[in-house]
Design an enzyme around this catalytic site. Structure first.
Site, PDB file in Angstrom:
ATOM      1  N   TYR A 108       0.855  -1.183   0.000  1.00  0.00           N
ATOM      2  CA  TYR A 108       0.000   0.000   0.000  1.00  0.00           C
ATOM      3  C   TYR A 108       0.896   1.239   0.000  1.00  0.00           C
ATOM      4  CZ  TYR A 108      -4.297   2.582   1.038  1.00  0.00           C
ATOM      5  OH  TYR A 108      -5.395   3.406   0.966  1.00  0.00           O
TER       6      TYR A 108
ATOM      7  N   TYR B 134      -5.661   4.460  -7.826  1.00  0.00           N
ATOM      8  CA  TYR B 134      -5.871   4.481  -6.374  1.00  0.00           C
ATOM      9  C   TYR B 134      -7.226   3.878  -6.045  1.00  0.00           C
ATOM     10  CZ  TYR B 134      -6.103   6.296  -1.581  1.00  0.00           C
ATOM     11  OH  TYR B 134      -6.198   6.413  -0.214  1.00  0.00           O
TER      12      TYR B 134
END
Length: 394
Positions: A292, A342
């Site tokens: 992440y 994203y």
């Protein structure tokens, strides 16, 4: 003993379907529209029908609107598992772990996990999507008065602490942005594919010092879904199964006190070893890491906390070139959230599935035996870890 129930044998969970919608500046559709599209794509990818789904887990981003009502939108009937899951960026890993447990226990046969968001509006800047007025009382009010008014500012605070403690530099953060853009060049789904240099990174404007524009993730409209079922069933489906070998979560709960490890340690330090232990593999077995990366700093801190380098050595490790194409550890092979798209924790998860299947094309890692996937939520508040592989455990 008479009357004793015989436990049902655990079934091996796998990801057998992946659905990715159009991604980026895609207008005219809401988050639930993207979610429904992603679910349909994942089901079709698995060679199944919507009527085969008996479990649905949802997670929504900034725009909201993806919840239990998605069942009606898709006209799903008689679900055995239905829930909204919210650990922010750690939600994708959490959803897959819950789906895996449901399949193992026989609660459900086919569980779809979906995330979708649509914060972008035509004619408005990407930054406007996250620029919302905030009100707070008590200690949180003091934070806002001091200027900590955004997620960018709070992550900048975390990065500043790491820099002050370990000597991490802006150039070392920039090295992560540069190598992830190099990976994105081989990803046809990536929003940003043009190469960048360290000089480009250093020339990009400040967002919240020490974070520059190229330290920060993209903003995207779109949706991603994965379909979890048993290995036994997946053997008759068209896609190579991606085995879910291990999972774990960690939620640090940083105190507002001087002894807090905020900025110095994330939940990866606990969830990583736990997930690897469940998978019966070691860190040295990991050949691909999909991390992440809402900011370059988040990826750097996670690398340290998983143990790929010593604490405080994330900067030199990133600057060494080890993370890019041809390096010793393939990290964020699709470009990550910095250059690809994203979708919260679905960004690293979707790329992990692609890599485990061997479908990476130009960006396919040379070895995909064990893939570590991280999710990060809040301001380093929540963490999830998955261990995936094209091979069954043992």
């Amino acid at each position: 003993m008479a009357g004793t129930l015989t436990p049902r044998p655990a079934r091996r969970p796998v990801i057998a379907g992946l659905g990715i919608t159009e991604m980026g500046k895609v207008y005219g559709r809401g988050a639930e529209d993207f979610a429904a599209d992603a679910v349909r794509r994942a089901v079709a990818d698995a060679g199944l029908e919507l009527s085969d789904i008996d479990g649905l887990l949802t997670n929504t981003g900034l725009a909201g609107g993806v919840g239990l009502g998605l069942q009606r939108r898709l006209q799903l009937r008689d679900l055995s598992v239905l829930s909204e899951v919210q650990s922010y960026g750690a939600s994708a890993g959490a959803m897959v772990s819950y789906a895996a447990m449901a399949v193992q226990a026989g609660m459900a046969e086919t569980v779809v996990c979906v995330f979708a968001d649509a914060p972008l509006r035509e004619g408005r800047s990407s930054s406007a999507a996250y620029s919302r007025p905030r009100e707070a009382a008590g200690f949180d009010g003091l934070r806002l008065h001091a200027g900590l008014t955004s997620v960018n500012a709070l992550y900048a605070l975390a990065a500043q602490r790491h820099m002050a403690t370990y000597g991490t530099t802006s150039e070392q953060l920039g090295a992560i942005a540069v190598v992830q853009r190099a990976w994105a060049a081989g990803n046809p789904l990536a929003q940003m594919r043009a190469p960048i240099t360290l000089a480009d990174h250093q020339a990009s404007r400040w967002i919240a010092e020490p974070l520059r524009l190229l330290d920060c993730c993209l903003v995207s409209n779109g949706g991603v879904a994965v379909l979890v079922t048993s290995a036994e069933r997946a053997a008759h489906l068209p896609q190579p199964p991606v085995h879910v070998l291990g999972w774990a979560q960690s939620h640090p709960g940083y105190p507002d006190a001087s002894d807090s490890t905020f900025g110095l340690e994330s939940g990866a330090a606990r969830s990583g070893p736990a997930a690897l232990k469940m998978a019966q593999v070691g860190l040295s077995d990991v050949t691909v890491a999909e991390l992440y990366d809402c900011y370059t700093f988040t990826a750097l801190l996670t690398l340290e906390d998983y143990g790929f380098c010593a604490k405080g050595e994330g900067g030199p490790f990133a600057a060494s070139g080890a993370l890019g194409p041809g390096g010793s550890l393939a990290v964020n092979t699709g470009g990550g959230q910095l250059s690809s798209y994203y979708m919260w924790g679905m960004t690293p998860l979707s790329e992990a599935v692609i890599q485990a299947r061997g479908h990476g094309g130009e960006r396919q890692a040379p070895r995909n035996d064990v893939i570590l996937v991280s999710g990060n939520g809040g301001i380093l508040d929540h963490h999830s870890t998955l261990v995936l592989s094209p091979h069954a455990q043992g």
